[in-house]
Structures are given as structure tokens and as C-alpha cells.
Enzyme design. Structure first.
Site, PDB file in Angstrom:
ATOM      1  N   ASN A 219      -7.314  16.475  61.886  1.00 30.88           N
ATOM      2  CA  ASN A 219      -8.046  15.316  62.416  1.00 30.88           C
ATOM      3  C   ASN A 219      -7.681  14.084  61.595  1.00 30.88           C
ATOM      4  O   ASN A 219      -6.821  14.149  60.718  1.00 30.88           O
ATOM      5  CB  ASN A 219      -9.548  15.603  62.399  1.00 30.88           C
ATOM      6  CG  ASN A 219     -10.018  15.955  61.002  1.00 30.88           C
ATOM      7  OD1 ASN A 219      -9.959  15.148  60.096  1.00 30.88           O
ATOM      8  ND2 ASN A 219     -10.472  17.199  60.827  1.00 30.88           N
ATOM      9  N   LYS A 298       8.596  29.710  63.556  1.00 33.84           N
ATOM     10  CA  LYS A 298       8.418  28.460  64.304  1.00 33.84           C
ATOM     11  C   LYS A 298       8.454  28.715  65.809  1.00 33.84           C
ATOM     12  O   LYS A 298       9.370  29.382  66.313  1.00 33.84           O
ATOM     13  CB  LYS A 298       9.529  27.479  63.914  1.00 33.84           C
ATOM     14  CG  LYS A 298       9.352  26.115  64.514  1.00 33.84           C
ATOM     15  CD  LYS A 298      10.491  25.197  64.134  1.00 33.84           C
ATOM     16  CE  LYS A 298      10.405  23.931  64.977  1.00 33.84           C
ATOM     17  NZ  LYS A 298      11.644  23.186  64.964  1.00 33.84           N
ATOM     18  N   LYS A 343     -28.403  17.848  63.455  1.00 30.46           N
ATOM     19  CA  LYS A 343     -27.473  18.565  62.557  1.00 30.46           C
ATOM     20  C   LYS A 343     -28.151  18.879  61.223  1.00 30.46           C
ATOM     21  O   LYS A 343     -27.981  19.957  60.659  1.00 30.46           O
ATOM     22  CB  LYS A 343     -26.213  17.720  62.290  1.00 30.46           C
ATOM     23  CG  LYS A 343     -25.198  17.847  63.413  1.00 30.46           C
ATOM     24  CD  LYS A 343     -23.924  17.067  63.142  1.00 30.46           C
ATOM     25  CE  LYS A 343     -23.061  17.122  64.392  1.00 30.46           C
ATOM     26  NZ  LYS A 343     -21.967  16.171  64.404  1.00 30.46           N
ATOM     27  N   LYS A 347     -28.536  22.769  60.087  1.00 26.87           N
ATOM     28  CA  LYS A 347     -27.784  23.225  58.920  1.00 26.87           C
ATOM     29  C   LYS A 347     -28.678  23.340  57.682  1.00 26.87           C
ATOM     30  O   LYS A 347     -28.187  23.657  56.596  1.00 26.87           O
ATOM     31  CB  LYS A 347     -26.618  22.261  58.641  1.00 26.87           C
ATOM     32  CG  LYS A 347     -25.519  22.303  59.723  1.00 26.87           C
ATOM     33  CD  LYS A 347     -24.520  21.169  59.532  1.00 26.87           C
ATOM     34  CE  LYS A 347     -23.550  21.051  60.703  1.00 26.87           C
ATOM     35  NZ  LYS A 347     -22.310  21.808  60.502  1.00 26.87           N
TER      36      LYS A 347
HETATM   37  O1  PMT Z   1     -12.095  10.829  55.266  1.00 30.82           O
HETATM   38  P1  PMT Z   1     -12.291   9.402  55.788  1.00 30.82           P
HETATM   39  O2  PMT Z   1     -11.085   8.887  56.530  1.00 30.82           O
HETATM   40  O3  PMT Z   1     -12.791   8.482  54.713  1.00 30.82           O
HETATM   41  O4  PMT Z   1     -13.437   9.475  56.909  1.00 30.82           O
HETATM   42  C1  PMT Z   1     -14.733   9.792  56.532  1.00 30.82           C
HETATM   43  C2  PMT Z   1     -15.397  10.734  57.546  1.00 30.82           C
HETATM   44  C3  PMT Z   1     -15.542  10.029  58.884  1.00 30.82           C
HETATM   45  C4  PMT Z   1     -14.554  12.007  57.713  1.00 30.82           C
HETATM   46  C5  PMT Z   1     -16.793  11.100  56.928  1.00 30.82           C
HETATM   47  O5  PMT Z   1     -17.536   9.921  56.772  1.00 30.82           O
HETATM   48  C6  PMT Z   1     -17.541  12.071  57.820  1.00 30.82           C
HETATM   49  O6  PMT Z   1     -18.239  11.707  58.733  1.00 30.82           O
HETATM   50  N1  PMT Z   1     -17.401  13.403  57.519  1.00 30.82           N
HETATM   51  C7  PMT Z   1     -17.965  14.491  58.306  1.00 30.82           C
HETATM   52  C8  PMT Z   1     -17.091  14.764  59.481  1.00 30.82           C
HETATM   53  C9  PMT Z   1     -17.596  15.930  60.321  1.00 30.82           C
HETATM   54  O7  PMT Z   1     -16.978  16.941  60.349  1.00 30.82           O
HETATM   55  O8  PMT Z   1     -18.745  15.720  60.884  1.00 30.82           O
HETATM   56  P2  PMT Z   1     -19.512  16.798  61.845  1.00 30.82           P
HETATM   57  O9  PMT Z   1     -20.583  15.989  62.454  1.00 30.82           O
HETATM   58  O10 PMT Z   1     -18.532  17.475  62.724  1.00 30.82           O
HETATM   59  O11 PMT Z   1     -20.093  17.886  60.852  1.00 30.82           O
HETATM   60  C10 PMT Z   1     -21.377  17.752  60.257  1.00 30.82           C
HETATM   61  C11 PMT Z   1     -21.342  18.279  58.839  1.00 30.82           C
HETATM   62  O12 PMT Z   1     -21.052  19.681  58.845  1.00 30.82           O
HETATM   63  C12 PMT Z   1     -20.293  17.635  57.968  1.00 30.82           C
HETATM   64  O13 PMT Z   1     -20.859  17.402  56.702  1.00 30.82           O
HETATM   65  C13 PMT Z   1     -19.181  18.663  57.897  1.00 30.82           C
HETATM   66  O14 PMT Z   1     -18.481  18.586  56.649  1.00 30.82           O
HETATM   67  C14 PMT Z   1     -19.947  19.979  58.032  1.00 30.82           C
HETATM   68  N2  PMT Z   1     -19.193  21.057  58.695  1.00 30.82           N
HETATM   69  C15 PMT Z   1     -18.621  20.854  59.902  1.00 30.82           C
HETATM   70  C16 PMT Z   1     -17.962  21.895  60.528  1.00 30.82           C
HETATM   71  C17 PMT Z   1     -17.881  23.149  59.899  1.00 30.82           C
HETATM   72  N3  PMT Z   1     -17.246  24.145  60.442  1.00 30.82           N
HETATM   73  N4  PMT Z   1     -18.468  23.318  58.711  1.00 30.82           N
HETATM   74  C18 PMT Z   1     -19.139  22.311  58.109  1.00 30.82           C
HETATM   75  O15 PMT Z   1     -19.680  22.485  57.025  1.00 30.82           O
END
Ligand code: PMT
Length: 418
Positions: A219, A298, A343, A347
Site C-alpha cells: 500500500n 517468477k 475499530k 480491537k
Molecule cells: O506511513 P505514512 O505514509 O506516514 O501514512 C500514515 C498512515 C496513513 C499509514 C497512518 O496514519 C495510518 O492511518 N495507519 C493505519 C493504517 C491502517 O491500516 O488502518 P486500518 O484502519 O486499516 O487499521 C486499523 C488499525 O488496525 C491500524 O492501527 C492497523 O495498524 C491495525 N491493523 C490493521 C490490519 C491488521 N491486519 N492488523 C492490524 O493490527
């Protein structure tokens, strides 16, 4: 100069600062530090070890501080027999920059065999140490244990940074930049180290899920938000481990780095590290899905269409249990706060930072972010568009409050039990 440094300089004006300089090629940066502190109005007394004088002349320090430089405990010409006690008493702050592995080890063991180590042992002032050494010396378990012991005693450790070293190696070991050391002094003198006894885990970057040896699903996360959080927590005195997916960023100095690629690797690293942590902040963009069958050779591009089967990755934050503060980020494109709160509940989080990733200057890749910090008790703080470094400071402020409340609750529970 950034604003924070100007603020730091104000706190350092009229302060008696003892600057210890030890035998490292980076000793010349000690002269720059002495000069900046003097310009800021600090009264700087420099103590050099014998080894430091192999790299820089005391005259350089004398020139910038306009004060005599002290070099040897038993130098009768300067009659410093009791000088270490006088200096130690007078000091508002002591900093050793650069600090070699040797001097660090002596301080840990309480050895007082020169004016510098005697003064360290005798002073009650806050102590800041900026290590500089070869990468292997820095990574040696003995040095790591020594730094850990100093950190446990409340010493502020700044750096070292990563890059090419004087010995020709590349890695961690460079003396932190002078501005970064001054920031540490500013915090030490303000006693703004409210996270000194805390261990914080931060995740950053976008995980990469292999399709084949060449291609991945990933991503747009650059890691900037997570790296800024790690730096902010470290500056507040926390011991920080940054678990990072691949990024092009230079890690903040003084932060322990664990590099991972996939969501499964990040999960393993997080579950291992949280066992001894006080808080976890997940700023990483973890891929929600991974190819069910990454192939080892590949893939050929002969077909017009291919179908990739994806399986869900584990929810890392959701799996973390234990008595630590858990903070997540919510990357949302609609219903920002509602989705973030959902969320946080799903979580089991104490805190969630909601960012609207579609707003200009926000979210993935940008240097700025606009967020709303929400907590499980209904707290809400909306921040304007700010550099990610400042967003990080505000998130760490909020986290520090939660950690300190938790410590107080714990103390009152133990008092009641007694
Ligand atoms: O890295 P940058 O370019 O500075 O950008 C910052 C950012 C946009 C990545 C950051 O600010 C941000 O929002 N990070 C969380 C991105 C994300 O995955 O969000 P989510 O809404 O999908 O997930 C919610 C939370 O669960 C997050 O804290 C994530 O780390 C966590 N998660 C998600 C999926 C997963 N399988 N396990 C997790 O623990």
C-alpha cells in the site's frame, strides 16, 4: 532552526552545563555543541578525557566557551583536586557528547578514574549521554546492556544515528546531530521525560505480501507517521522499539529497529515485543489480505488474465492481550469518527487516531496529517493540519497521560492491598 530548538535554547540560557568529551572522531561535533550552547547563554564547562585530546585540542573548546577546559583529575597545575565536586554541585545539567563505549561502561560500573567519570559520580544533575562508536561495538550485548542500565537509572540517551562511520563501516554508531542533542538537553532540563521508565512499541510502514519472488501486494504507507511517533516517544525518554515494514526512511536515533516485510512477520514481532511493553502504537498499514499461495519462481506473463486468491491476514492489534495501553490508527475515507470508534471497540483499544486519508495533505505519504484522537473513555481531540512530527508529539502527550493515570491507579491499588 526549527521552533522547538529555539524553545530549547531558552530553557538552556543561564544554565551551568558540564560537557564531557571522550575519545572519538566525533569529538569535533562536541565543539559545535559547546559553541551553540554558549551562544544560547549557557555557562559551559568542558571536561575532556585524555583520549579526547587525541582528536581535538582543548584550545578549540576554550575558544568557543571562553572558559578554561578541564582535562585531568590530578593536574596540579590547574589544582582540580576538588574541582569535580565543585563542578558536580554547580551543574544544572551534564552531557557527554561524544560518549565512547569505554566511558559508558565506566559510568555503569561507578568507576571514577578521571575528572569526567568522577564528576558524573558526584553530580545530582540530570545526565544526557550521546554515544558514538563503531557499529559492532554499539551492537555488542555488553554495550546494549550498559545503555539499558543507564536508561533505567533515568539517564537521557540521545542517538546514536545511522550512516557511514569513521571506521569505514556503515550502520548505527554516529553521534546524533547537534540539534538533536540540544533537544534532549532541553527535555532533560525541563524534566520533560515523563516516559523515562516506559517501553513503547511502534509499528510503521506498509507490509509487503509476496505474490512471487518479484512482485508484492502493498500500500502507499511511507512510514513517516510511525517514524515520527517513535522519535517523539524516544525524546520523552521512553525506550522505543520500532517494528518497521520496508520504507526509504532513516530510523530515528536511539530507537531500536526490527525490520519485517509481511503482515505475518509483523504479527510475530509485535507479539514478541509487547510481552514486556507498556504501550503499543500501531501506525503501520497492515495488508488486510495476502496471496494464499506465494510462488517461489517468477510468474510468467503469458496469460491475458490471472486470478489471485487472497486470504485474510490476522488482526494484529485485535490479537494483542495484556496489561498495556493499545493505540491504533484508523485510515478512513468516509464516516471518519464513527468507523474509528467502531475499530477502537472491535480491537479493544484505549486510543485511536482517526485520519481521513482522502483529505489534502493527510494520510499516506504526506509530510502532514489531520487527525482526531479518540479514547475509550469518550475523550476527543481534533487537531488541525500539522506536520507529522507535531501530530506525533500530540499523540504521545495523550498516550503519556493514559500511561501515567494507569501507573497511579496501580500504585493506589498496591497501597490498598498493603
Ligand atoms: O506511513 P505514512 O505514509 O506516514 O501514512 C500514515 C498512515 C496513513 C499509514 C497512518 O496514519 C495510518 O492511518 N495507519 C493505519 C493504517 C491502517 O491500516 O488502518 P486500518 O484502519 O486499516 O487499521 C486499523 C488499525 O488496525 C491500524 O492501527 C492497523 O495498524 C491495525 N491493523 C490493521 C490490519 C491488521 N491486519 N492488523 C492490524 O493490527
Amino acid at each position: 532552526m526549527p521552533d522547538s530548538d529555539k524553545v530549547g535554547m531558552n530553557y538552556l540560557a543561564n544554565k551551568n552545563i558540564v560537557l564531557g568529551v571522550t575519545g572519538s572522531i566525533a569529538a569535533y561535533k562536541g565543539v559545535m555543541l559547546a559553541s551553540k550552547l554558549t551562544q544560547a547563554g549557557s555557562i559551559v564547562d568542558v571536561i575532556m578525557t585524555q583520549a579526547a585530546m587525541e582528536f581535538v585540542s582543548p584550545v578549540s573548546f576554550q575558544g568557543v566557551t571562553q572558559r578554561p577546559v578541564m582535562v585531568d583529575l590530578f593536574d596540579s597545575a590547574q589544582s582540580f583536586e576538588m574541582e569535580h565536586i565543585a563542578l558536580a554541585d554547580r551543574a544544572d545539567l551534564m552531557v557527554i557528547a561524544p560518549a565512547t563505549a569505554n566511558t559508558i561502561a565506566k559510568i555503569v560500573a561507578g568507576i571514577a578514574d578521571n575528572l569526567l567519570t568522577c564528576t558524573v559520580l558526584a553530580t545530582k544533575s540530570p545526565l544526557v549521554i550521546a554515544p558514538a562508536m563503531n557499529v559492532n561495538m554499539y551492537q555488542n550485548q555488553v554495550t546494549q546492556n550498559n545503555l539499558y542500565k543507564l536508561w533505567e537509572r533515568g539517564v537521557v540517551i540521545i542517538g546514536p544515528g545511522e550512516g557511514s562511520l569513521a571506521c569505514g563501516d556503515t550502520g548505527v554508531g554516529r553521534l546524533a546531530e547537534v540539534e538533536h542533542i540540544i533537544e534532549g538537553l532541553h527535555r532533560a532540563i525541563k524534566k520533560d521525560n515523563d516516559l523515562t521508565s516506559k517501553r513503547i512499541i511502534v509499528t510503521a510502514g506498509g507490509t509487503q505480501e509476496p505474490i512471487d519472488p518479484v512482485r508484492t501486494i502493498t500500500n502507499r504507507s511511507s512510514g513517516k507517521m510511525g517514524y515520527a511517533l517513535a522519535a517523539a516517544a524516544q525524546l520523552r525518554g521512553a525506550r522505543v522499539t520500532l517494528i518497521t515494514a520496508p520504507t526509504g526512511l532513516v530510523p530515528p536515533s536511539g530507537v531500536q529497529i526490527r525490520r519485517v516485510e509481511t503482515a505475518l512477520e509483523m504479527r510475530e514481532a509485535v507479539l514478541e515485543e509487547v510481552a514486556q511493553a507498556d504501550a503499543l502504537i500501531m501506525a503501520a498499514a497492515v495488508a488486510d489480505y495476502r496471496p494464499s499461495n506465494a510462488v517461489t519462481s517468477k510468474m510468467k506473463s503469458k496469460d491475458e488474465m490471472v486470478t489471485l486468491e487472497l486470504v485474510k491476514n490476522p488482526d494484529i492489534l485485535g490479537e494483542v492481550k495484556g496489561d498495556l495501553i493499545k493505540a491504533g490508527f484508523a485510515a478512513e475515507s468516509d464516516d471518519l469518527e464513527q468507523n474509528a470508534i467502531q475499530k477502537m471497540r472491535n480491537k479493544g483499544l484505549d486510543l485511536i487516531v482517526a485520519n481521513d486519508i482522502t483529505a489534502p495533505g493527510c494520510g499516506f505519504g504526506s509530510d502532514t496529517n489531520r487527525v482526531v484522537i479518540l479514547d475509550a473513555d469518550g475523550g476527543r481531540e481534533e487537531l488541525p493540519l500539522l506536520p507529522k512530527s507535531q501530530v506525533a508529539m500530540r499523540v504521545i502527550d495523550r498516550l503519556a497521560r493514559l500511561l501515567n493515570t494507569k501507573s497511579r491507579e496501580w500504585e493506589s491499588r498496591t497501597e490498598t492491598a498493603c
